[in-house]
Design an enzyme around this catalytic site. Structure first.
Site, PDB file in Angstrom:
ATOM      1  N   HIS A   1       0.840  -1.199   0.000  1.00 18.29           N
ATOM      2  CA  HIS A   1       0.000   0.000   0.000  1.00 18.29           C
ATOM      3  C   HIS A   1       0.877   1.252   0.000  1.00 18.29           C
ATOM      4  O   HIS A   1       0.694   2.162  -0.825  1.00 18.29           O
ATOM      5  CB  HIS A   1      -0.901  -0.023   1.235  1.00 18.29           C
ATOM      6  CG  HIS A   1      -1.757   1.195   1.402  1.00 18.29           C
ATOM      7  ND1 HIS A   1      -3.128   1.163   1.210  1.00 18.29           N
ATOM      8  CD2 HIS A   1      -1.461   2.474   1.753  1.00 18.29           C
ATOM      9  CE1 HIS A   1      -3.629   2.362   1.435  1.00 18.29           C
ATOM     10  NE2 HIS A   1      -2.630   3.176   1.766  1.00 18.29           N
ATOM     11  N   GLU A   2       1.847   1.288   0.922  1.00 14.79           N
ATOM     12  CA  GLU A   2       2.706   2.468   1.009  1.00 14.79           C
ATOM     13  C   GLU A   2       3.666   2.558  -0.175  1.00 14.79           C
ATOM     14  O   GLU A   2       3.998   3.650  -0.635  1.00 14.79           O
ATOM     15  CB  GLU A   2       3.488   2.436   2.331  1.00 14.79           C
ATOM     16  CG  GLU A   2       2.613   2.399   3.574  1.00 14.79           C
ATOM     17  CD  GLU A   2       1.639   3.561   3.666  1.00 14.79           C
ATOM     18  OE1 GLU A   2       1.873   4.603   3.011  1.00 14.79           O
ATOM     19  OE2 GLU A   2       0.638   3.439   4.386  1.00 14.79           O
TER      20      GLU A   2
ATOM     21  N   HIS B   1       1.899   4.298  -2.998  1.00 13.09           N
ATOM     22  CA  HIS B   1       1.930   5.754  -2.844  1.00 13.09           C
ATOM     23  C   HIS B   1       3.277   6.312  -3.289  1.00 13.09           C
ATOM     24  O   HIS B   1       3.350   7.281  -4.052  1.00 13.09           O
ATOM     25  CB  HIS B   1       1.710   6.132  -1.370  1.00 13.09           C
ATOM     26  CG  HIS B   1       0.298   6.015  -0.897  1.00 13.09           C
ATOM     27  ND1 HIS B   1      -0.774   6.553  -1.580  1.00 13.09           N
ATOM     28  CD2 HIS B   1      -0.212   5.447   0.228  1.00 13.09           C
ATOM     29  CE1 HIS B   1      -1.885   6.313  -0.904  1.00 13.09           C
ATOM     30  NE2 HIS B   1      -1.573   5.625   0.186  1.00 13.09           N
TER      31      HIS B   1
END
Length: 268
Positions: free
Chosen positions: A59-60, A63
């Protein structure tokens, strides 16, 4: 002028920490599949926790990777592209608290960790894509986890493994849904923020540190909680996963409270 291609190769290489997490997930998944009676519950616990942390890393990373191509090359030097959770700005918010919430409540808490230098990014669409990349990763992970159901290949999958996959998929769906809410501090608001007027952004900014607390406060309202879980169940049902499978996945996960009898965990 620097670009994504200028980021050093070492800043892109997956870290040993992440690779270790993947190895733990794979080994514990094999143990769940092989169903050793004395290890099933604990193996499900390790599989789900390691899988959940792997999903947080992805997820990170999403980003950071999107920010890199949007113009913020500083994410490389910060270690965000190595998928190492120890490099996150707030390891407590990004890893520790989400794992605690999974253990306590069986809900995927969206974390917040990578610091994007937004001043390096040009264009509102790029800012929106950076925010959207995280929840979209959870959606993709949920689709991968539920592939045995929507590919009609679930027959022959051991019950504990099937239930563990179902519960891990539930965590991905809850994280994607919660993080997509247009609440200051969450990714959903980050998608909309570039398109708001400076006045509207200024009015919303003071609420950003408390956005997640506001969401969880709302979930304590029985009517809101019911609508939320009905929506989660509807999404999973559309992918072929039953409520019984996610329920028993949680029961296997909480091995300390006594494992469910697999004889009672039949097909939906």
């Amino acid at each position: 002028m620097t670009s994504a291609a200028s980021v050093h190769r070492d800043h892109r290489r997956p870290s040993p920490v992440f690779l270790g997490l993947v190895a733990v997930m794979g080994l514990s998944g094999w143990l769940v599949w092989s169903e050793p009676a004395s290890l099933t519950g604990f193996a499900v616990f390790v599989f789900v926790v390691s899988g959940w942390i792997v999903s947080l890393c992805l997820h990170e990373y999403a980003h950071a990777r999107t920010a890199l191509h949007g113009g913020d090359v500083s994410v490389g030097a910060k270690g965000y592209l190595t998928l190492n959770p120890l490099k996150y700005t707030h390891a407590l918010l990004s890893v520790v608290l989400p794992v605690i919430f999974v253990i306590m409540g069986g809900i995927g808490l969206p974390g917040g960790a990578v610091f994007i230098e937004r001043g390096r990014v040009r264009g509102r669409w790029r800012h929106s894509l950076i925010s959207a990349a995280g929840p979209l990763t959870n959606v993709l992970f949920a689709l991968v986890l539920t592939a045995p159901w929507w590919l009609d290949a679930v027959d022959g999958v051991p019950v504990p493994f099937r239930c563990a996959l179902a519960f891990l998929a539930l965590l991905q769906v809850t994280a994607a849904l919660l993080n997509s809410l247009p609440v200051p501090g969450l990714d959903g608001y980050g998608v909309l923020e570039p398109w708001l007027s400076p006045r509207a952004r200024g009015q919303a900014e003071p609420f950003a540190p408390y956005g997640l607390l506001i969401v969880f406060g709302c979930l304590w309202i029985p009517e809101v909680n019911g609508v939320f879980w009905d929506g989660i169940d509807a999404v999973l049902r559309s992918l072929g996963v039953s409520e019984a499978e996610t329920y028993f996945g949680l029961e296997f996960f909480r091995f300390w409270s006594g494992e469910p009898d697999p004889l009672y965990v039949g097909p939906p």
